[in-house]
Each structure stands twice: as structure tokens, then as C-alpha cells.
Write a protein that holds these residues in place. Structure first.
Motif, PDB file in Angstrom:
ATOM      1  N   GLU A 121       0.822  -1.212   0.000  1.00 57.89           N
ATOM      2  CA  GLU A 121       0.000   0.000   0.000  1.00 57.89           C
ATOM      3  C   GLU A 121       0.850   1.254   0.000  1.00 57.89           C
ATOM      4  O   GLU A 121       0.575   2.206  -0.726  1.00 57.89           O
ATOM      5  CB  GLU A 121      -0.890   0.025   1.255  1.00 57.89           C
ATOM      6  N   VAL A 122       1.895   1.268   0.825  1.00 60.37           N
ATOM      7  CA  VAL A 122       2.760   2.438   0.923  1.00 60.37           C
ATOM      8  C   VAL A 122       3.524   2.656  -0.386  1.00 60.37           C
ATOM      9  O   VAL A 122       3.735   3.786  -0.811  1.00 60.37           O
ATOM     10  CB  VAL A 122       3.744   2.269   2.118  1.00 60.37           C
ATOM     11  N   SER A 123       3.904   1.564  -1.047  1.00 54.21           N
ATOM     12  CA  SER A 123       4.741   1.704  -2.241  1.00 54.21           C
ATOM     13  C   SER A 123       3.955   1.993  -3.517  1.00 54.21           C
ATOM     14  O   SER A 123       4.551   2.304  -4.540  1.00 54.21           O
ATOM     15  CB  SER A 123       5.574   0.435  -2.437  1.00 54.21           C
ATOM     16  N   THR A 124       2.636   1.905  -3.505  1.00 54.55           N
ATOM     17  CA  THR A 124       1.863   2.180  -4.712  1.00 54.55           C
ATOM     18  C   THR A 124       1.974   3.662  -5.066  1.00 54.55           C
ATOM     19  O   THR A 124       1.825   4.537  -4.219  1.00 54.55           O
ATOM     20  CB  THR A 124       0.373   1.803  -4.539  1.00 54.55           C
ATOM     21  N   GLY A 125       2.247   3.913  -6.325  1.00 53.96           N
ATOM     22  CA  GLY A 125       2.366   5.283  -6.810  1.00 53.96           C
ATOM     23  C   GLY A 125       3.736   5.904  -6.580  1.00 53.96           C
ATOM     24  O   GLY A 125       3.971   7.043  -6.968  1.00 53.96           O
ATOM     25  N   LYS A 126       4.637   5.201  -5.961  1.00 53.58           N
ATOM     26  CA  LYS A 126       5.983   5.722  -5.710  1.00 53.58           C
ATOM     27  C   LYS A 126       6.881   5.393  -6.889  1.00 53.58           C
ATOM     28  O   LYS A 126       6.619   4.485  -7.659  1.00 53.58           O
ATOM     29  CB  LYS A 126       6.581   5.110  -4.432  1.00 53.58           C
ATOM     30  N   THR A 127       7.964   6.166  -7.028  1.00 49.33           N
ATOM     31  CA  THR A 127       8.928   5.918  -8.099  1.00 49.33           C
ATOM     32  C   THR A 127      10.286   5.630  -7.491  1.00 49.33           C
ATOM     33  O   THR A 127      10.521   5.862  -6.304  1.00 49.33           O
ATOM     34  CB  THR A 127       9.039   7.140  -9.034  1.00 49.33           C
ATOM     35  N   TYR A 128      11.188   5.149  -8.336  1.00 48.35           N
ATOM     36  CA  TYR A 128      12.541   4.848  -7.881  1.00 48.35           C
ATOM     37  C   TYR A 128      13.282   6.143  -7.563  1.00 48.35           C
ATOM     38  O   TYR A 128      13.009   7.194  -8.145  1.00 48.35           O
ATOM     39  CB  TYR A 128      13.312   4.080  -8.955  1.00 48.35           C
ATOM     40  N   ALA A 129      14.260   6.070  -6.673  1.00 45.71           N
ATOM     41  CA  ALA A 129      15.050   7.240  -6.328  1.00 45.71           C
ATOM     42  C   ALA A 129      15.918   7.654  -7.513  1.00 45.71           C
ATOM     43  O   ALA A 129      16.127   8.826  -7.770  1.00 45.71           O
ATOM     44  CB  ALA A 129      15.930   6.965  -5.115  1.00 45.71           C
ATOM     45  N   GLY A 130      16.433   6.721  -8.262  1.00 51.95           N
ATOM     46  CA  GLY A 130      17.234   6.985  -9.452  1.00 51.95           C
ATOM     47  C   GLY A 130      16.477   6.449 -10.651  1.00 51.95           C
ATOM     48  O   GLY A 130      15.258   6.483 -10.717  1.00 51.95           O
ATOM     49  N   GLU A 131      17.224   5.944 -11.600  1.00 50.52           N
ATOM     50  CA  GLU A 131      16.585   5.324 -12.756  1.00 50.52           C
ATOM     51  C   GLU A 131      16.036   3.964 -12.344  1.00 50.52           C
ATOM     52  O   GLU A 131      16.497   3.351 -11.389  1.00 50.52           O
ATOM     53  CB  GLU A 131      17.605   5.142 -13.877  1.00 50.52           C
ATOM     54  N   ALA A 132      15.079   3.479 -13.114  1.00 45.72           N
ATOM     55  CA  ALA A 132      14.491   2.187 -12.801  1.00 45.72           C
ATOM     56  C   ALA A 132      15.521   1.080 -12.966  1.00 45.72           C
ATOM     57  O   ALA A 132      15.566   0.143 -12.192  1.00 45.72           O
ATOM     58  CB  ALA A 132      13.290   1.928 -13.698  1.00 45.72           C
ATOM     59  N   ASP A 133      16.378   1.197 -14.002  1.00 47.71           N
ATOM     60  CA  ASP A 133      17.445   0.215 -14.229  1.00 47.71           C
ATOM     61  C   ASP A 133      18.747   0.987 -14.376  1.00 47.71           C
ATOM     62  O   ASP A 133      19.050   1.514 -15.445  1.00 47.71           O
ATOM     63  CB  ASP A 133      17.147  -0.604 -15.480  1.00 47.71           C
ATOM     64  N   PRO A 134      19.559   1.085 -13.318  1.00 49.91           N
ATOM     65  CA  PRO A 134      20.748   1.932 -13.362  1.00 49.91           C
ATOM     66  C   PRO A 134      21.933   1.326 -14.119  1.00 49.91           C
ATOM     67  O   PRO A 134      22.936   1.996 -14.316  1.00 49.91           O
ATOM     68  CB  PRO A 134      21.105   2.097 -11.886  1.00 49.91           C
ATOM     69  N   TYR A 135      21.827   0.103 -14.594  1.00 47.55           N
ATOM     70  CA  TYR A 135      22.956  -0.552 -15.251  1.00 47.55           C
ATOM     71  C   TYR A 135      22.931  -0.299 -16.744  1.00 47.55           C
ATOM     72  O   TYR A 135      21.880  -0.310 -17.377  1.00 47.55           O
ATOM     73  CB  TYR A 135      22.931  -2.066 -14.979  1.00 47.55           C
ATOM     74  N   ARG A 136      24.114  -0.074 -17.318  1.00 48.26           N
ATOM     75  CA  ARG A 136      24.222   0.101 -18.766  1.00 48.26           C
ATOM     76  C   ARG A 136      24.317  -1.259 -19.427  1.00 48.26           C
ATOM     77  O   ARG A 136      24.929  -2.183 -18.893  1.00 48.26           O
ATOM     78  CB  ARG A 136      25.454   0.930 -19.100  1.00 48.26           C
ATOM     79  N   LYS A 137      23.759  -1.328 -20.595  1.00 46.45           N
ATOM     80  CA  LYS A 137      23.745  -2.595 -21.324  1.00 46.45           C
ATOM     81  C   LYS A 137      24.470  -2.420 -22.651  1.00 46.45           C
ATOM     82  O   LYS A 137      24.529  -1.327 -23.191  1.00 46.45           O
ATOM     83  CB  LYS A 137      22.303  -3.023 -21.569  1.00 46.45           C
ATOM     84  N   PRO A 138      25.051  -3.489 -23.182  1.00 45.73           N
ATOM     85  CA  PRO A 138      25.710  -3.398 -24.491  1.00 45.73           C
ATOM     86  C   PRO A 138      24.718  -2.929 -25.544  1.00 45.73           C
ATOM     87  O   PRO A 138      23.559  -3.325 -25.541  1.00 45.73           O
ATOM     88  CB  PRO A 138      26.168  -4.823 -24.773  1.00 45.73           C
ATOM     89  N   GLY A 139      25.201  -2.102 -26.416  1.00 51.14           N
ATOM     90  CA  GLY A 139      24.359  -1.574 -27.478  1.00 51.14           C
ATOM     91  C   GLY A 139      23.724  -0.242 -27.137  1.00 51.14           C
ATOM     92  O   GLY A 139      23.139   0.400 -27.998  1.00 51.14           O
ATOM     93  N   GLU A 140      23.801   0.179 -25.888  1.00 44.03           N
ATOM     94  CA  GLU A 140      23.262   1.480 -25.526  1.00 44.03           C
ATOM     95  C   GLU A 140      24.297   2.558 -25.798  1.00 44.03           C
ATOM     96  O   GLU A 140      25.500   2.290 -25.888  1.00 44.03           O
ATOM     97  CB  GLU A 140      22.888   1.513 -24.040  1.00 44.03           C
ATOM     98  N   GLU A 141      23.833   3.773 -25.910  1.00 42.59           N
ATOM     99  CA  GLU A 141      24.708   4.900 -26.185  1.00 42.59           C
ATOM    100  C   GLU A 141      25.641   5.142 -24.997  1.00 42.59           C
ATOM    101  O   GLU A 141      25.226   5.134 -23.851  1.00 42.59           O
ATOM    102  CB  GLU A 141      23.844   6.144 -26.407  1.00 42.59           C
ATOM    103  N   GLY A 142      26.938   5.309 -25.252  1.00 42.72           N
ATOM    104  CA  GLY A 142      27.908   5.604 -24.220  1.00 42.72           C
ATOM    105  C   GLY A 142      28.524   4.366 -23.589  1.00 42.72           C
ATOM    106  O   GLY A 142      29.427   4.475 -22.780  1.00 42.72           O
TER     107      GLY A 142
END
Length: 191
Positions: A121-142
Motif C-alpha cells: 500500500e505504501v509503495s503504490t504510486g511511488k517511483t525509484y530514487a534513481g533510474e528504474a534500471d541503473p545498469y548500462r547494457k551493451p548496445g546502448e549509447e555511451g
């Protein structure tokens, strides 16, 4: 020497015999809804512990325990007759703690479910403090740029580590600097 397989077989047989005898022969009105849950026999086959549960409140449990104690002789003679062992084991009736333990576990699980629902109940409607997936993956920019910059930095640090002086500018001690045998300076070189 104890034979565990024989003791287990005898315990299983005792459990069946006691349950059938309670159902068919014992007509004590104090005996409530008794269920024989398990039986255990010692290694020397002299003592048997019979575990039971009673459906009802504490008063019915106490009455059923008294009825089992009074029927102990009949039950033991029936066990001896049906098992055919040389020495009929003595019977001890013990209330099984399994239902109480199961009730305690169910209560703990209910509390955990309530806490989980509260957190949900408390976590509904909340967002992550940073990005949802903070890890970079191959093929992404940078992604490749960081990998190349990291490998160049490693190559530079490996080339600089082969010098004869450390970063503070002090020269390393050579092999010829050895303290005299009688000196009490803990191996420090004196010149």
C-alpha cells in the motif's frame, strides 16, 4: 545393537493397532476425537511413545488424556497380541505439539501477509530514487566509450609502475643494504 528398521516397523504397527483398538474396543465416554499421529519405539524395543491429538478445548484434552491412561493396559495387551514380539513395549501417551506449532506458524504467516500488504500500500504510486534500471547494457549509447576510456587508463597505469622509485620520490632499498649482525635496529640499514 539396535535395529532402527525393526524399531520403525514396530512403531508403525503400534500406531495402527492403538488407533484401531481405540476406535473399536475402548468405550470410555471421556475419550473424545482422538487421532493417533505417530509412534516411536526405543532401539531396544522396550518402550513406545504414542503421540496423539484431540479435537476440542483444554477440558476435552484433559479428559481424553485420563481416558488413555486408564486404557493403557488394554492397549498394551492388544499391541502384544497383534505384534507377536517377545516383550511387549510399555506405552506412553504424549499429546502431539504439531497442531499448536502449526497454529503458531499460521499466525506468523498472517502477520507477515499483513506487513506485506502494508508495504504494498505504501509503495503504490511511488517511483525509484534513481533510474528504474541503473545498469548500462551493451548496445546502448555511451557503453563502448566508457569501456575504451577504462582500458586506456589501465594501460597508462601499468606503464608507470615499472620505475625504480615510488610516487613519493624516495628511492627503493637495494639488495646490498643489510644491517650488521650485532645491530639492534630491527634490520634497519645504517650508513
Amino acid at each position: 545393537m539396535t535395529d532402527n528398521a525393526r524399531a520403525r516397523k514396530l512403531a508403525d504397527r503400534i500406531q495402527v493397532v492403538v488407533a484401531e483398538t481405540l476406535d473399536r474396543r475402548i468405550k470410555d465416554p471421556r475419550l473424545g476425537f482422538v487421532t493417533i499421529t505417530d509412534a516411536r519405539v526405543t532401539g531396544d524395543l522396550r518402550e513406545a511413545t504414542v503421540f496423539y491429538t484431540v479435537y476440542g478445548d483444554d477440558e476435552e484434552r484433559a479428559a481424553s488424556a485420563a481416558a488413555l491412561e486408564s486404557a493403557k493396559g488394554v492397549l498394551r495387551s492388544e499391541v502384544g497380541r497383534q505384534t507377536g514380539v517377545r516383550f511387549t513395549p510399555t506405552l506412553a501417551f504424549v499429546p502431539d505439539a504439531l497442531p499448536d506449532n502449526a497454529r503458531t506458524i499460521e499466525d506468523l504467516l498472517d502477520k507477515a501477509r499483513a506487513k506485506d500488504a502494508e508495504v504494498r500500500e505504501v509503495s503504490t504510486g511511488k517511483t525509484y530514487a534513481g533510474e528504474a534500471d541503473p545498469y548500462r547494457k551493451p548496445g546502448e549509447e555511451g557503453y563502448e566509450e566508457d569501456a575504451e576510456a577504462g582500458s586506456e587508463a589501465e594501460a597508462g597505469s601499468a606503464a608507470g609502475s615499472g620505475s625504480g622509485s615510488d610516487e613519493g620520490g624516495a628511492a627503493k632499498a637495494g639488495e646490498g643494504d643489510v644491517a650488521p649482525a650485532g645491530d639492534d635496529t630491527d634490520g634497519a640499514a645504517t650508513k
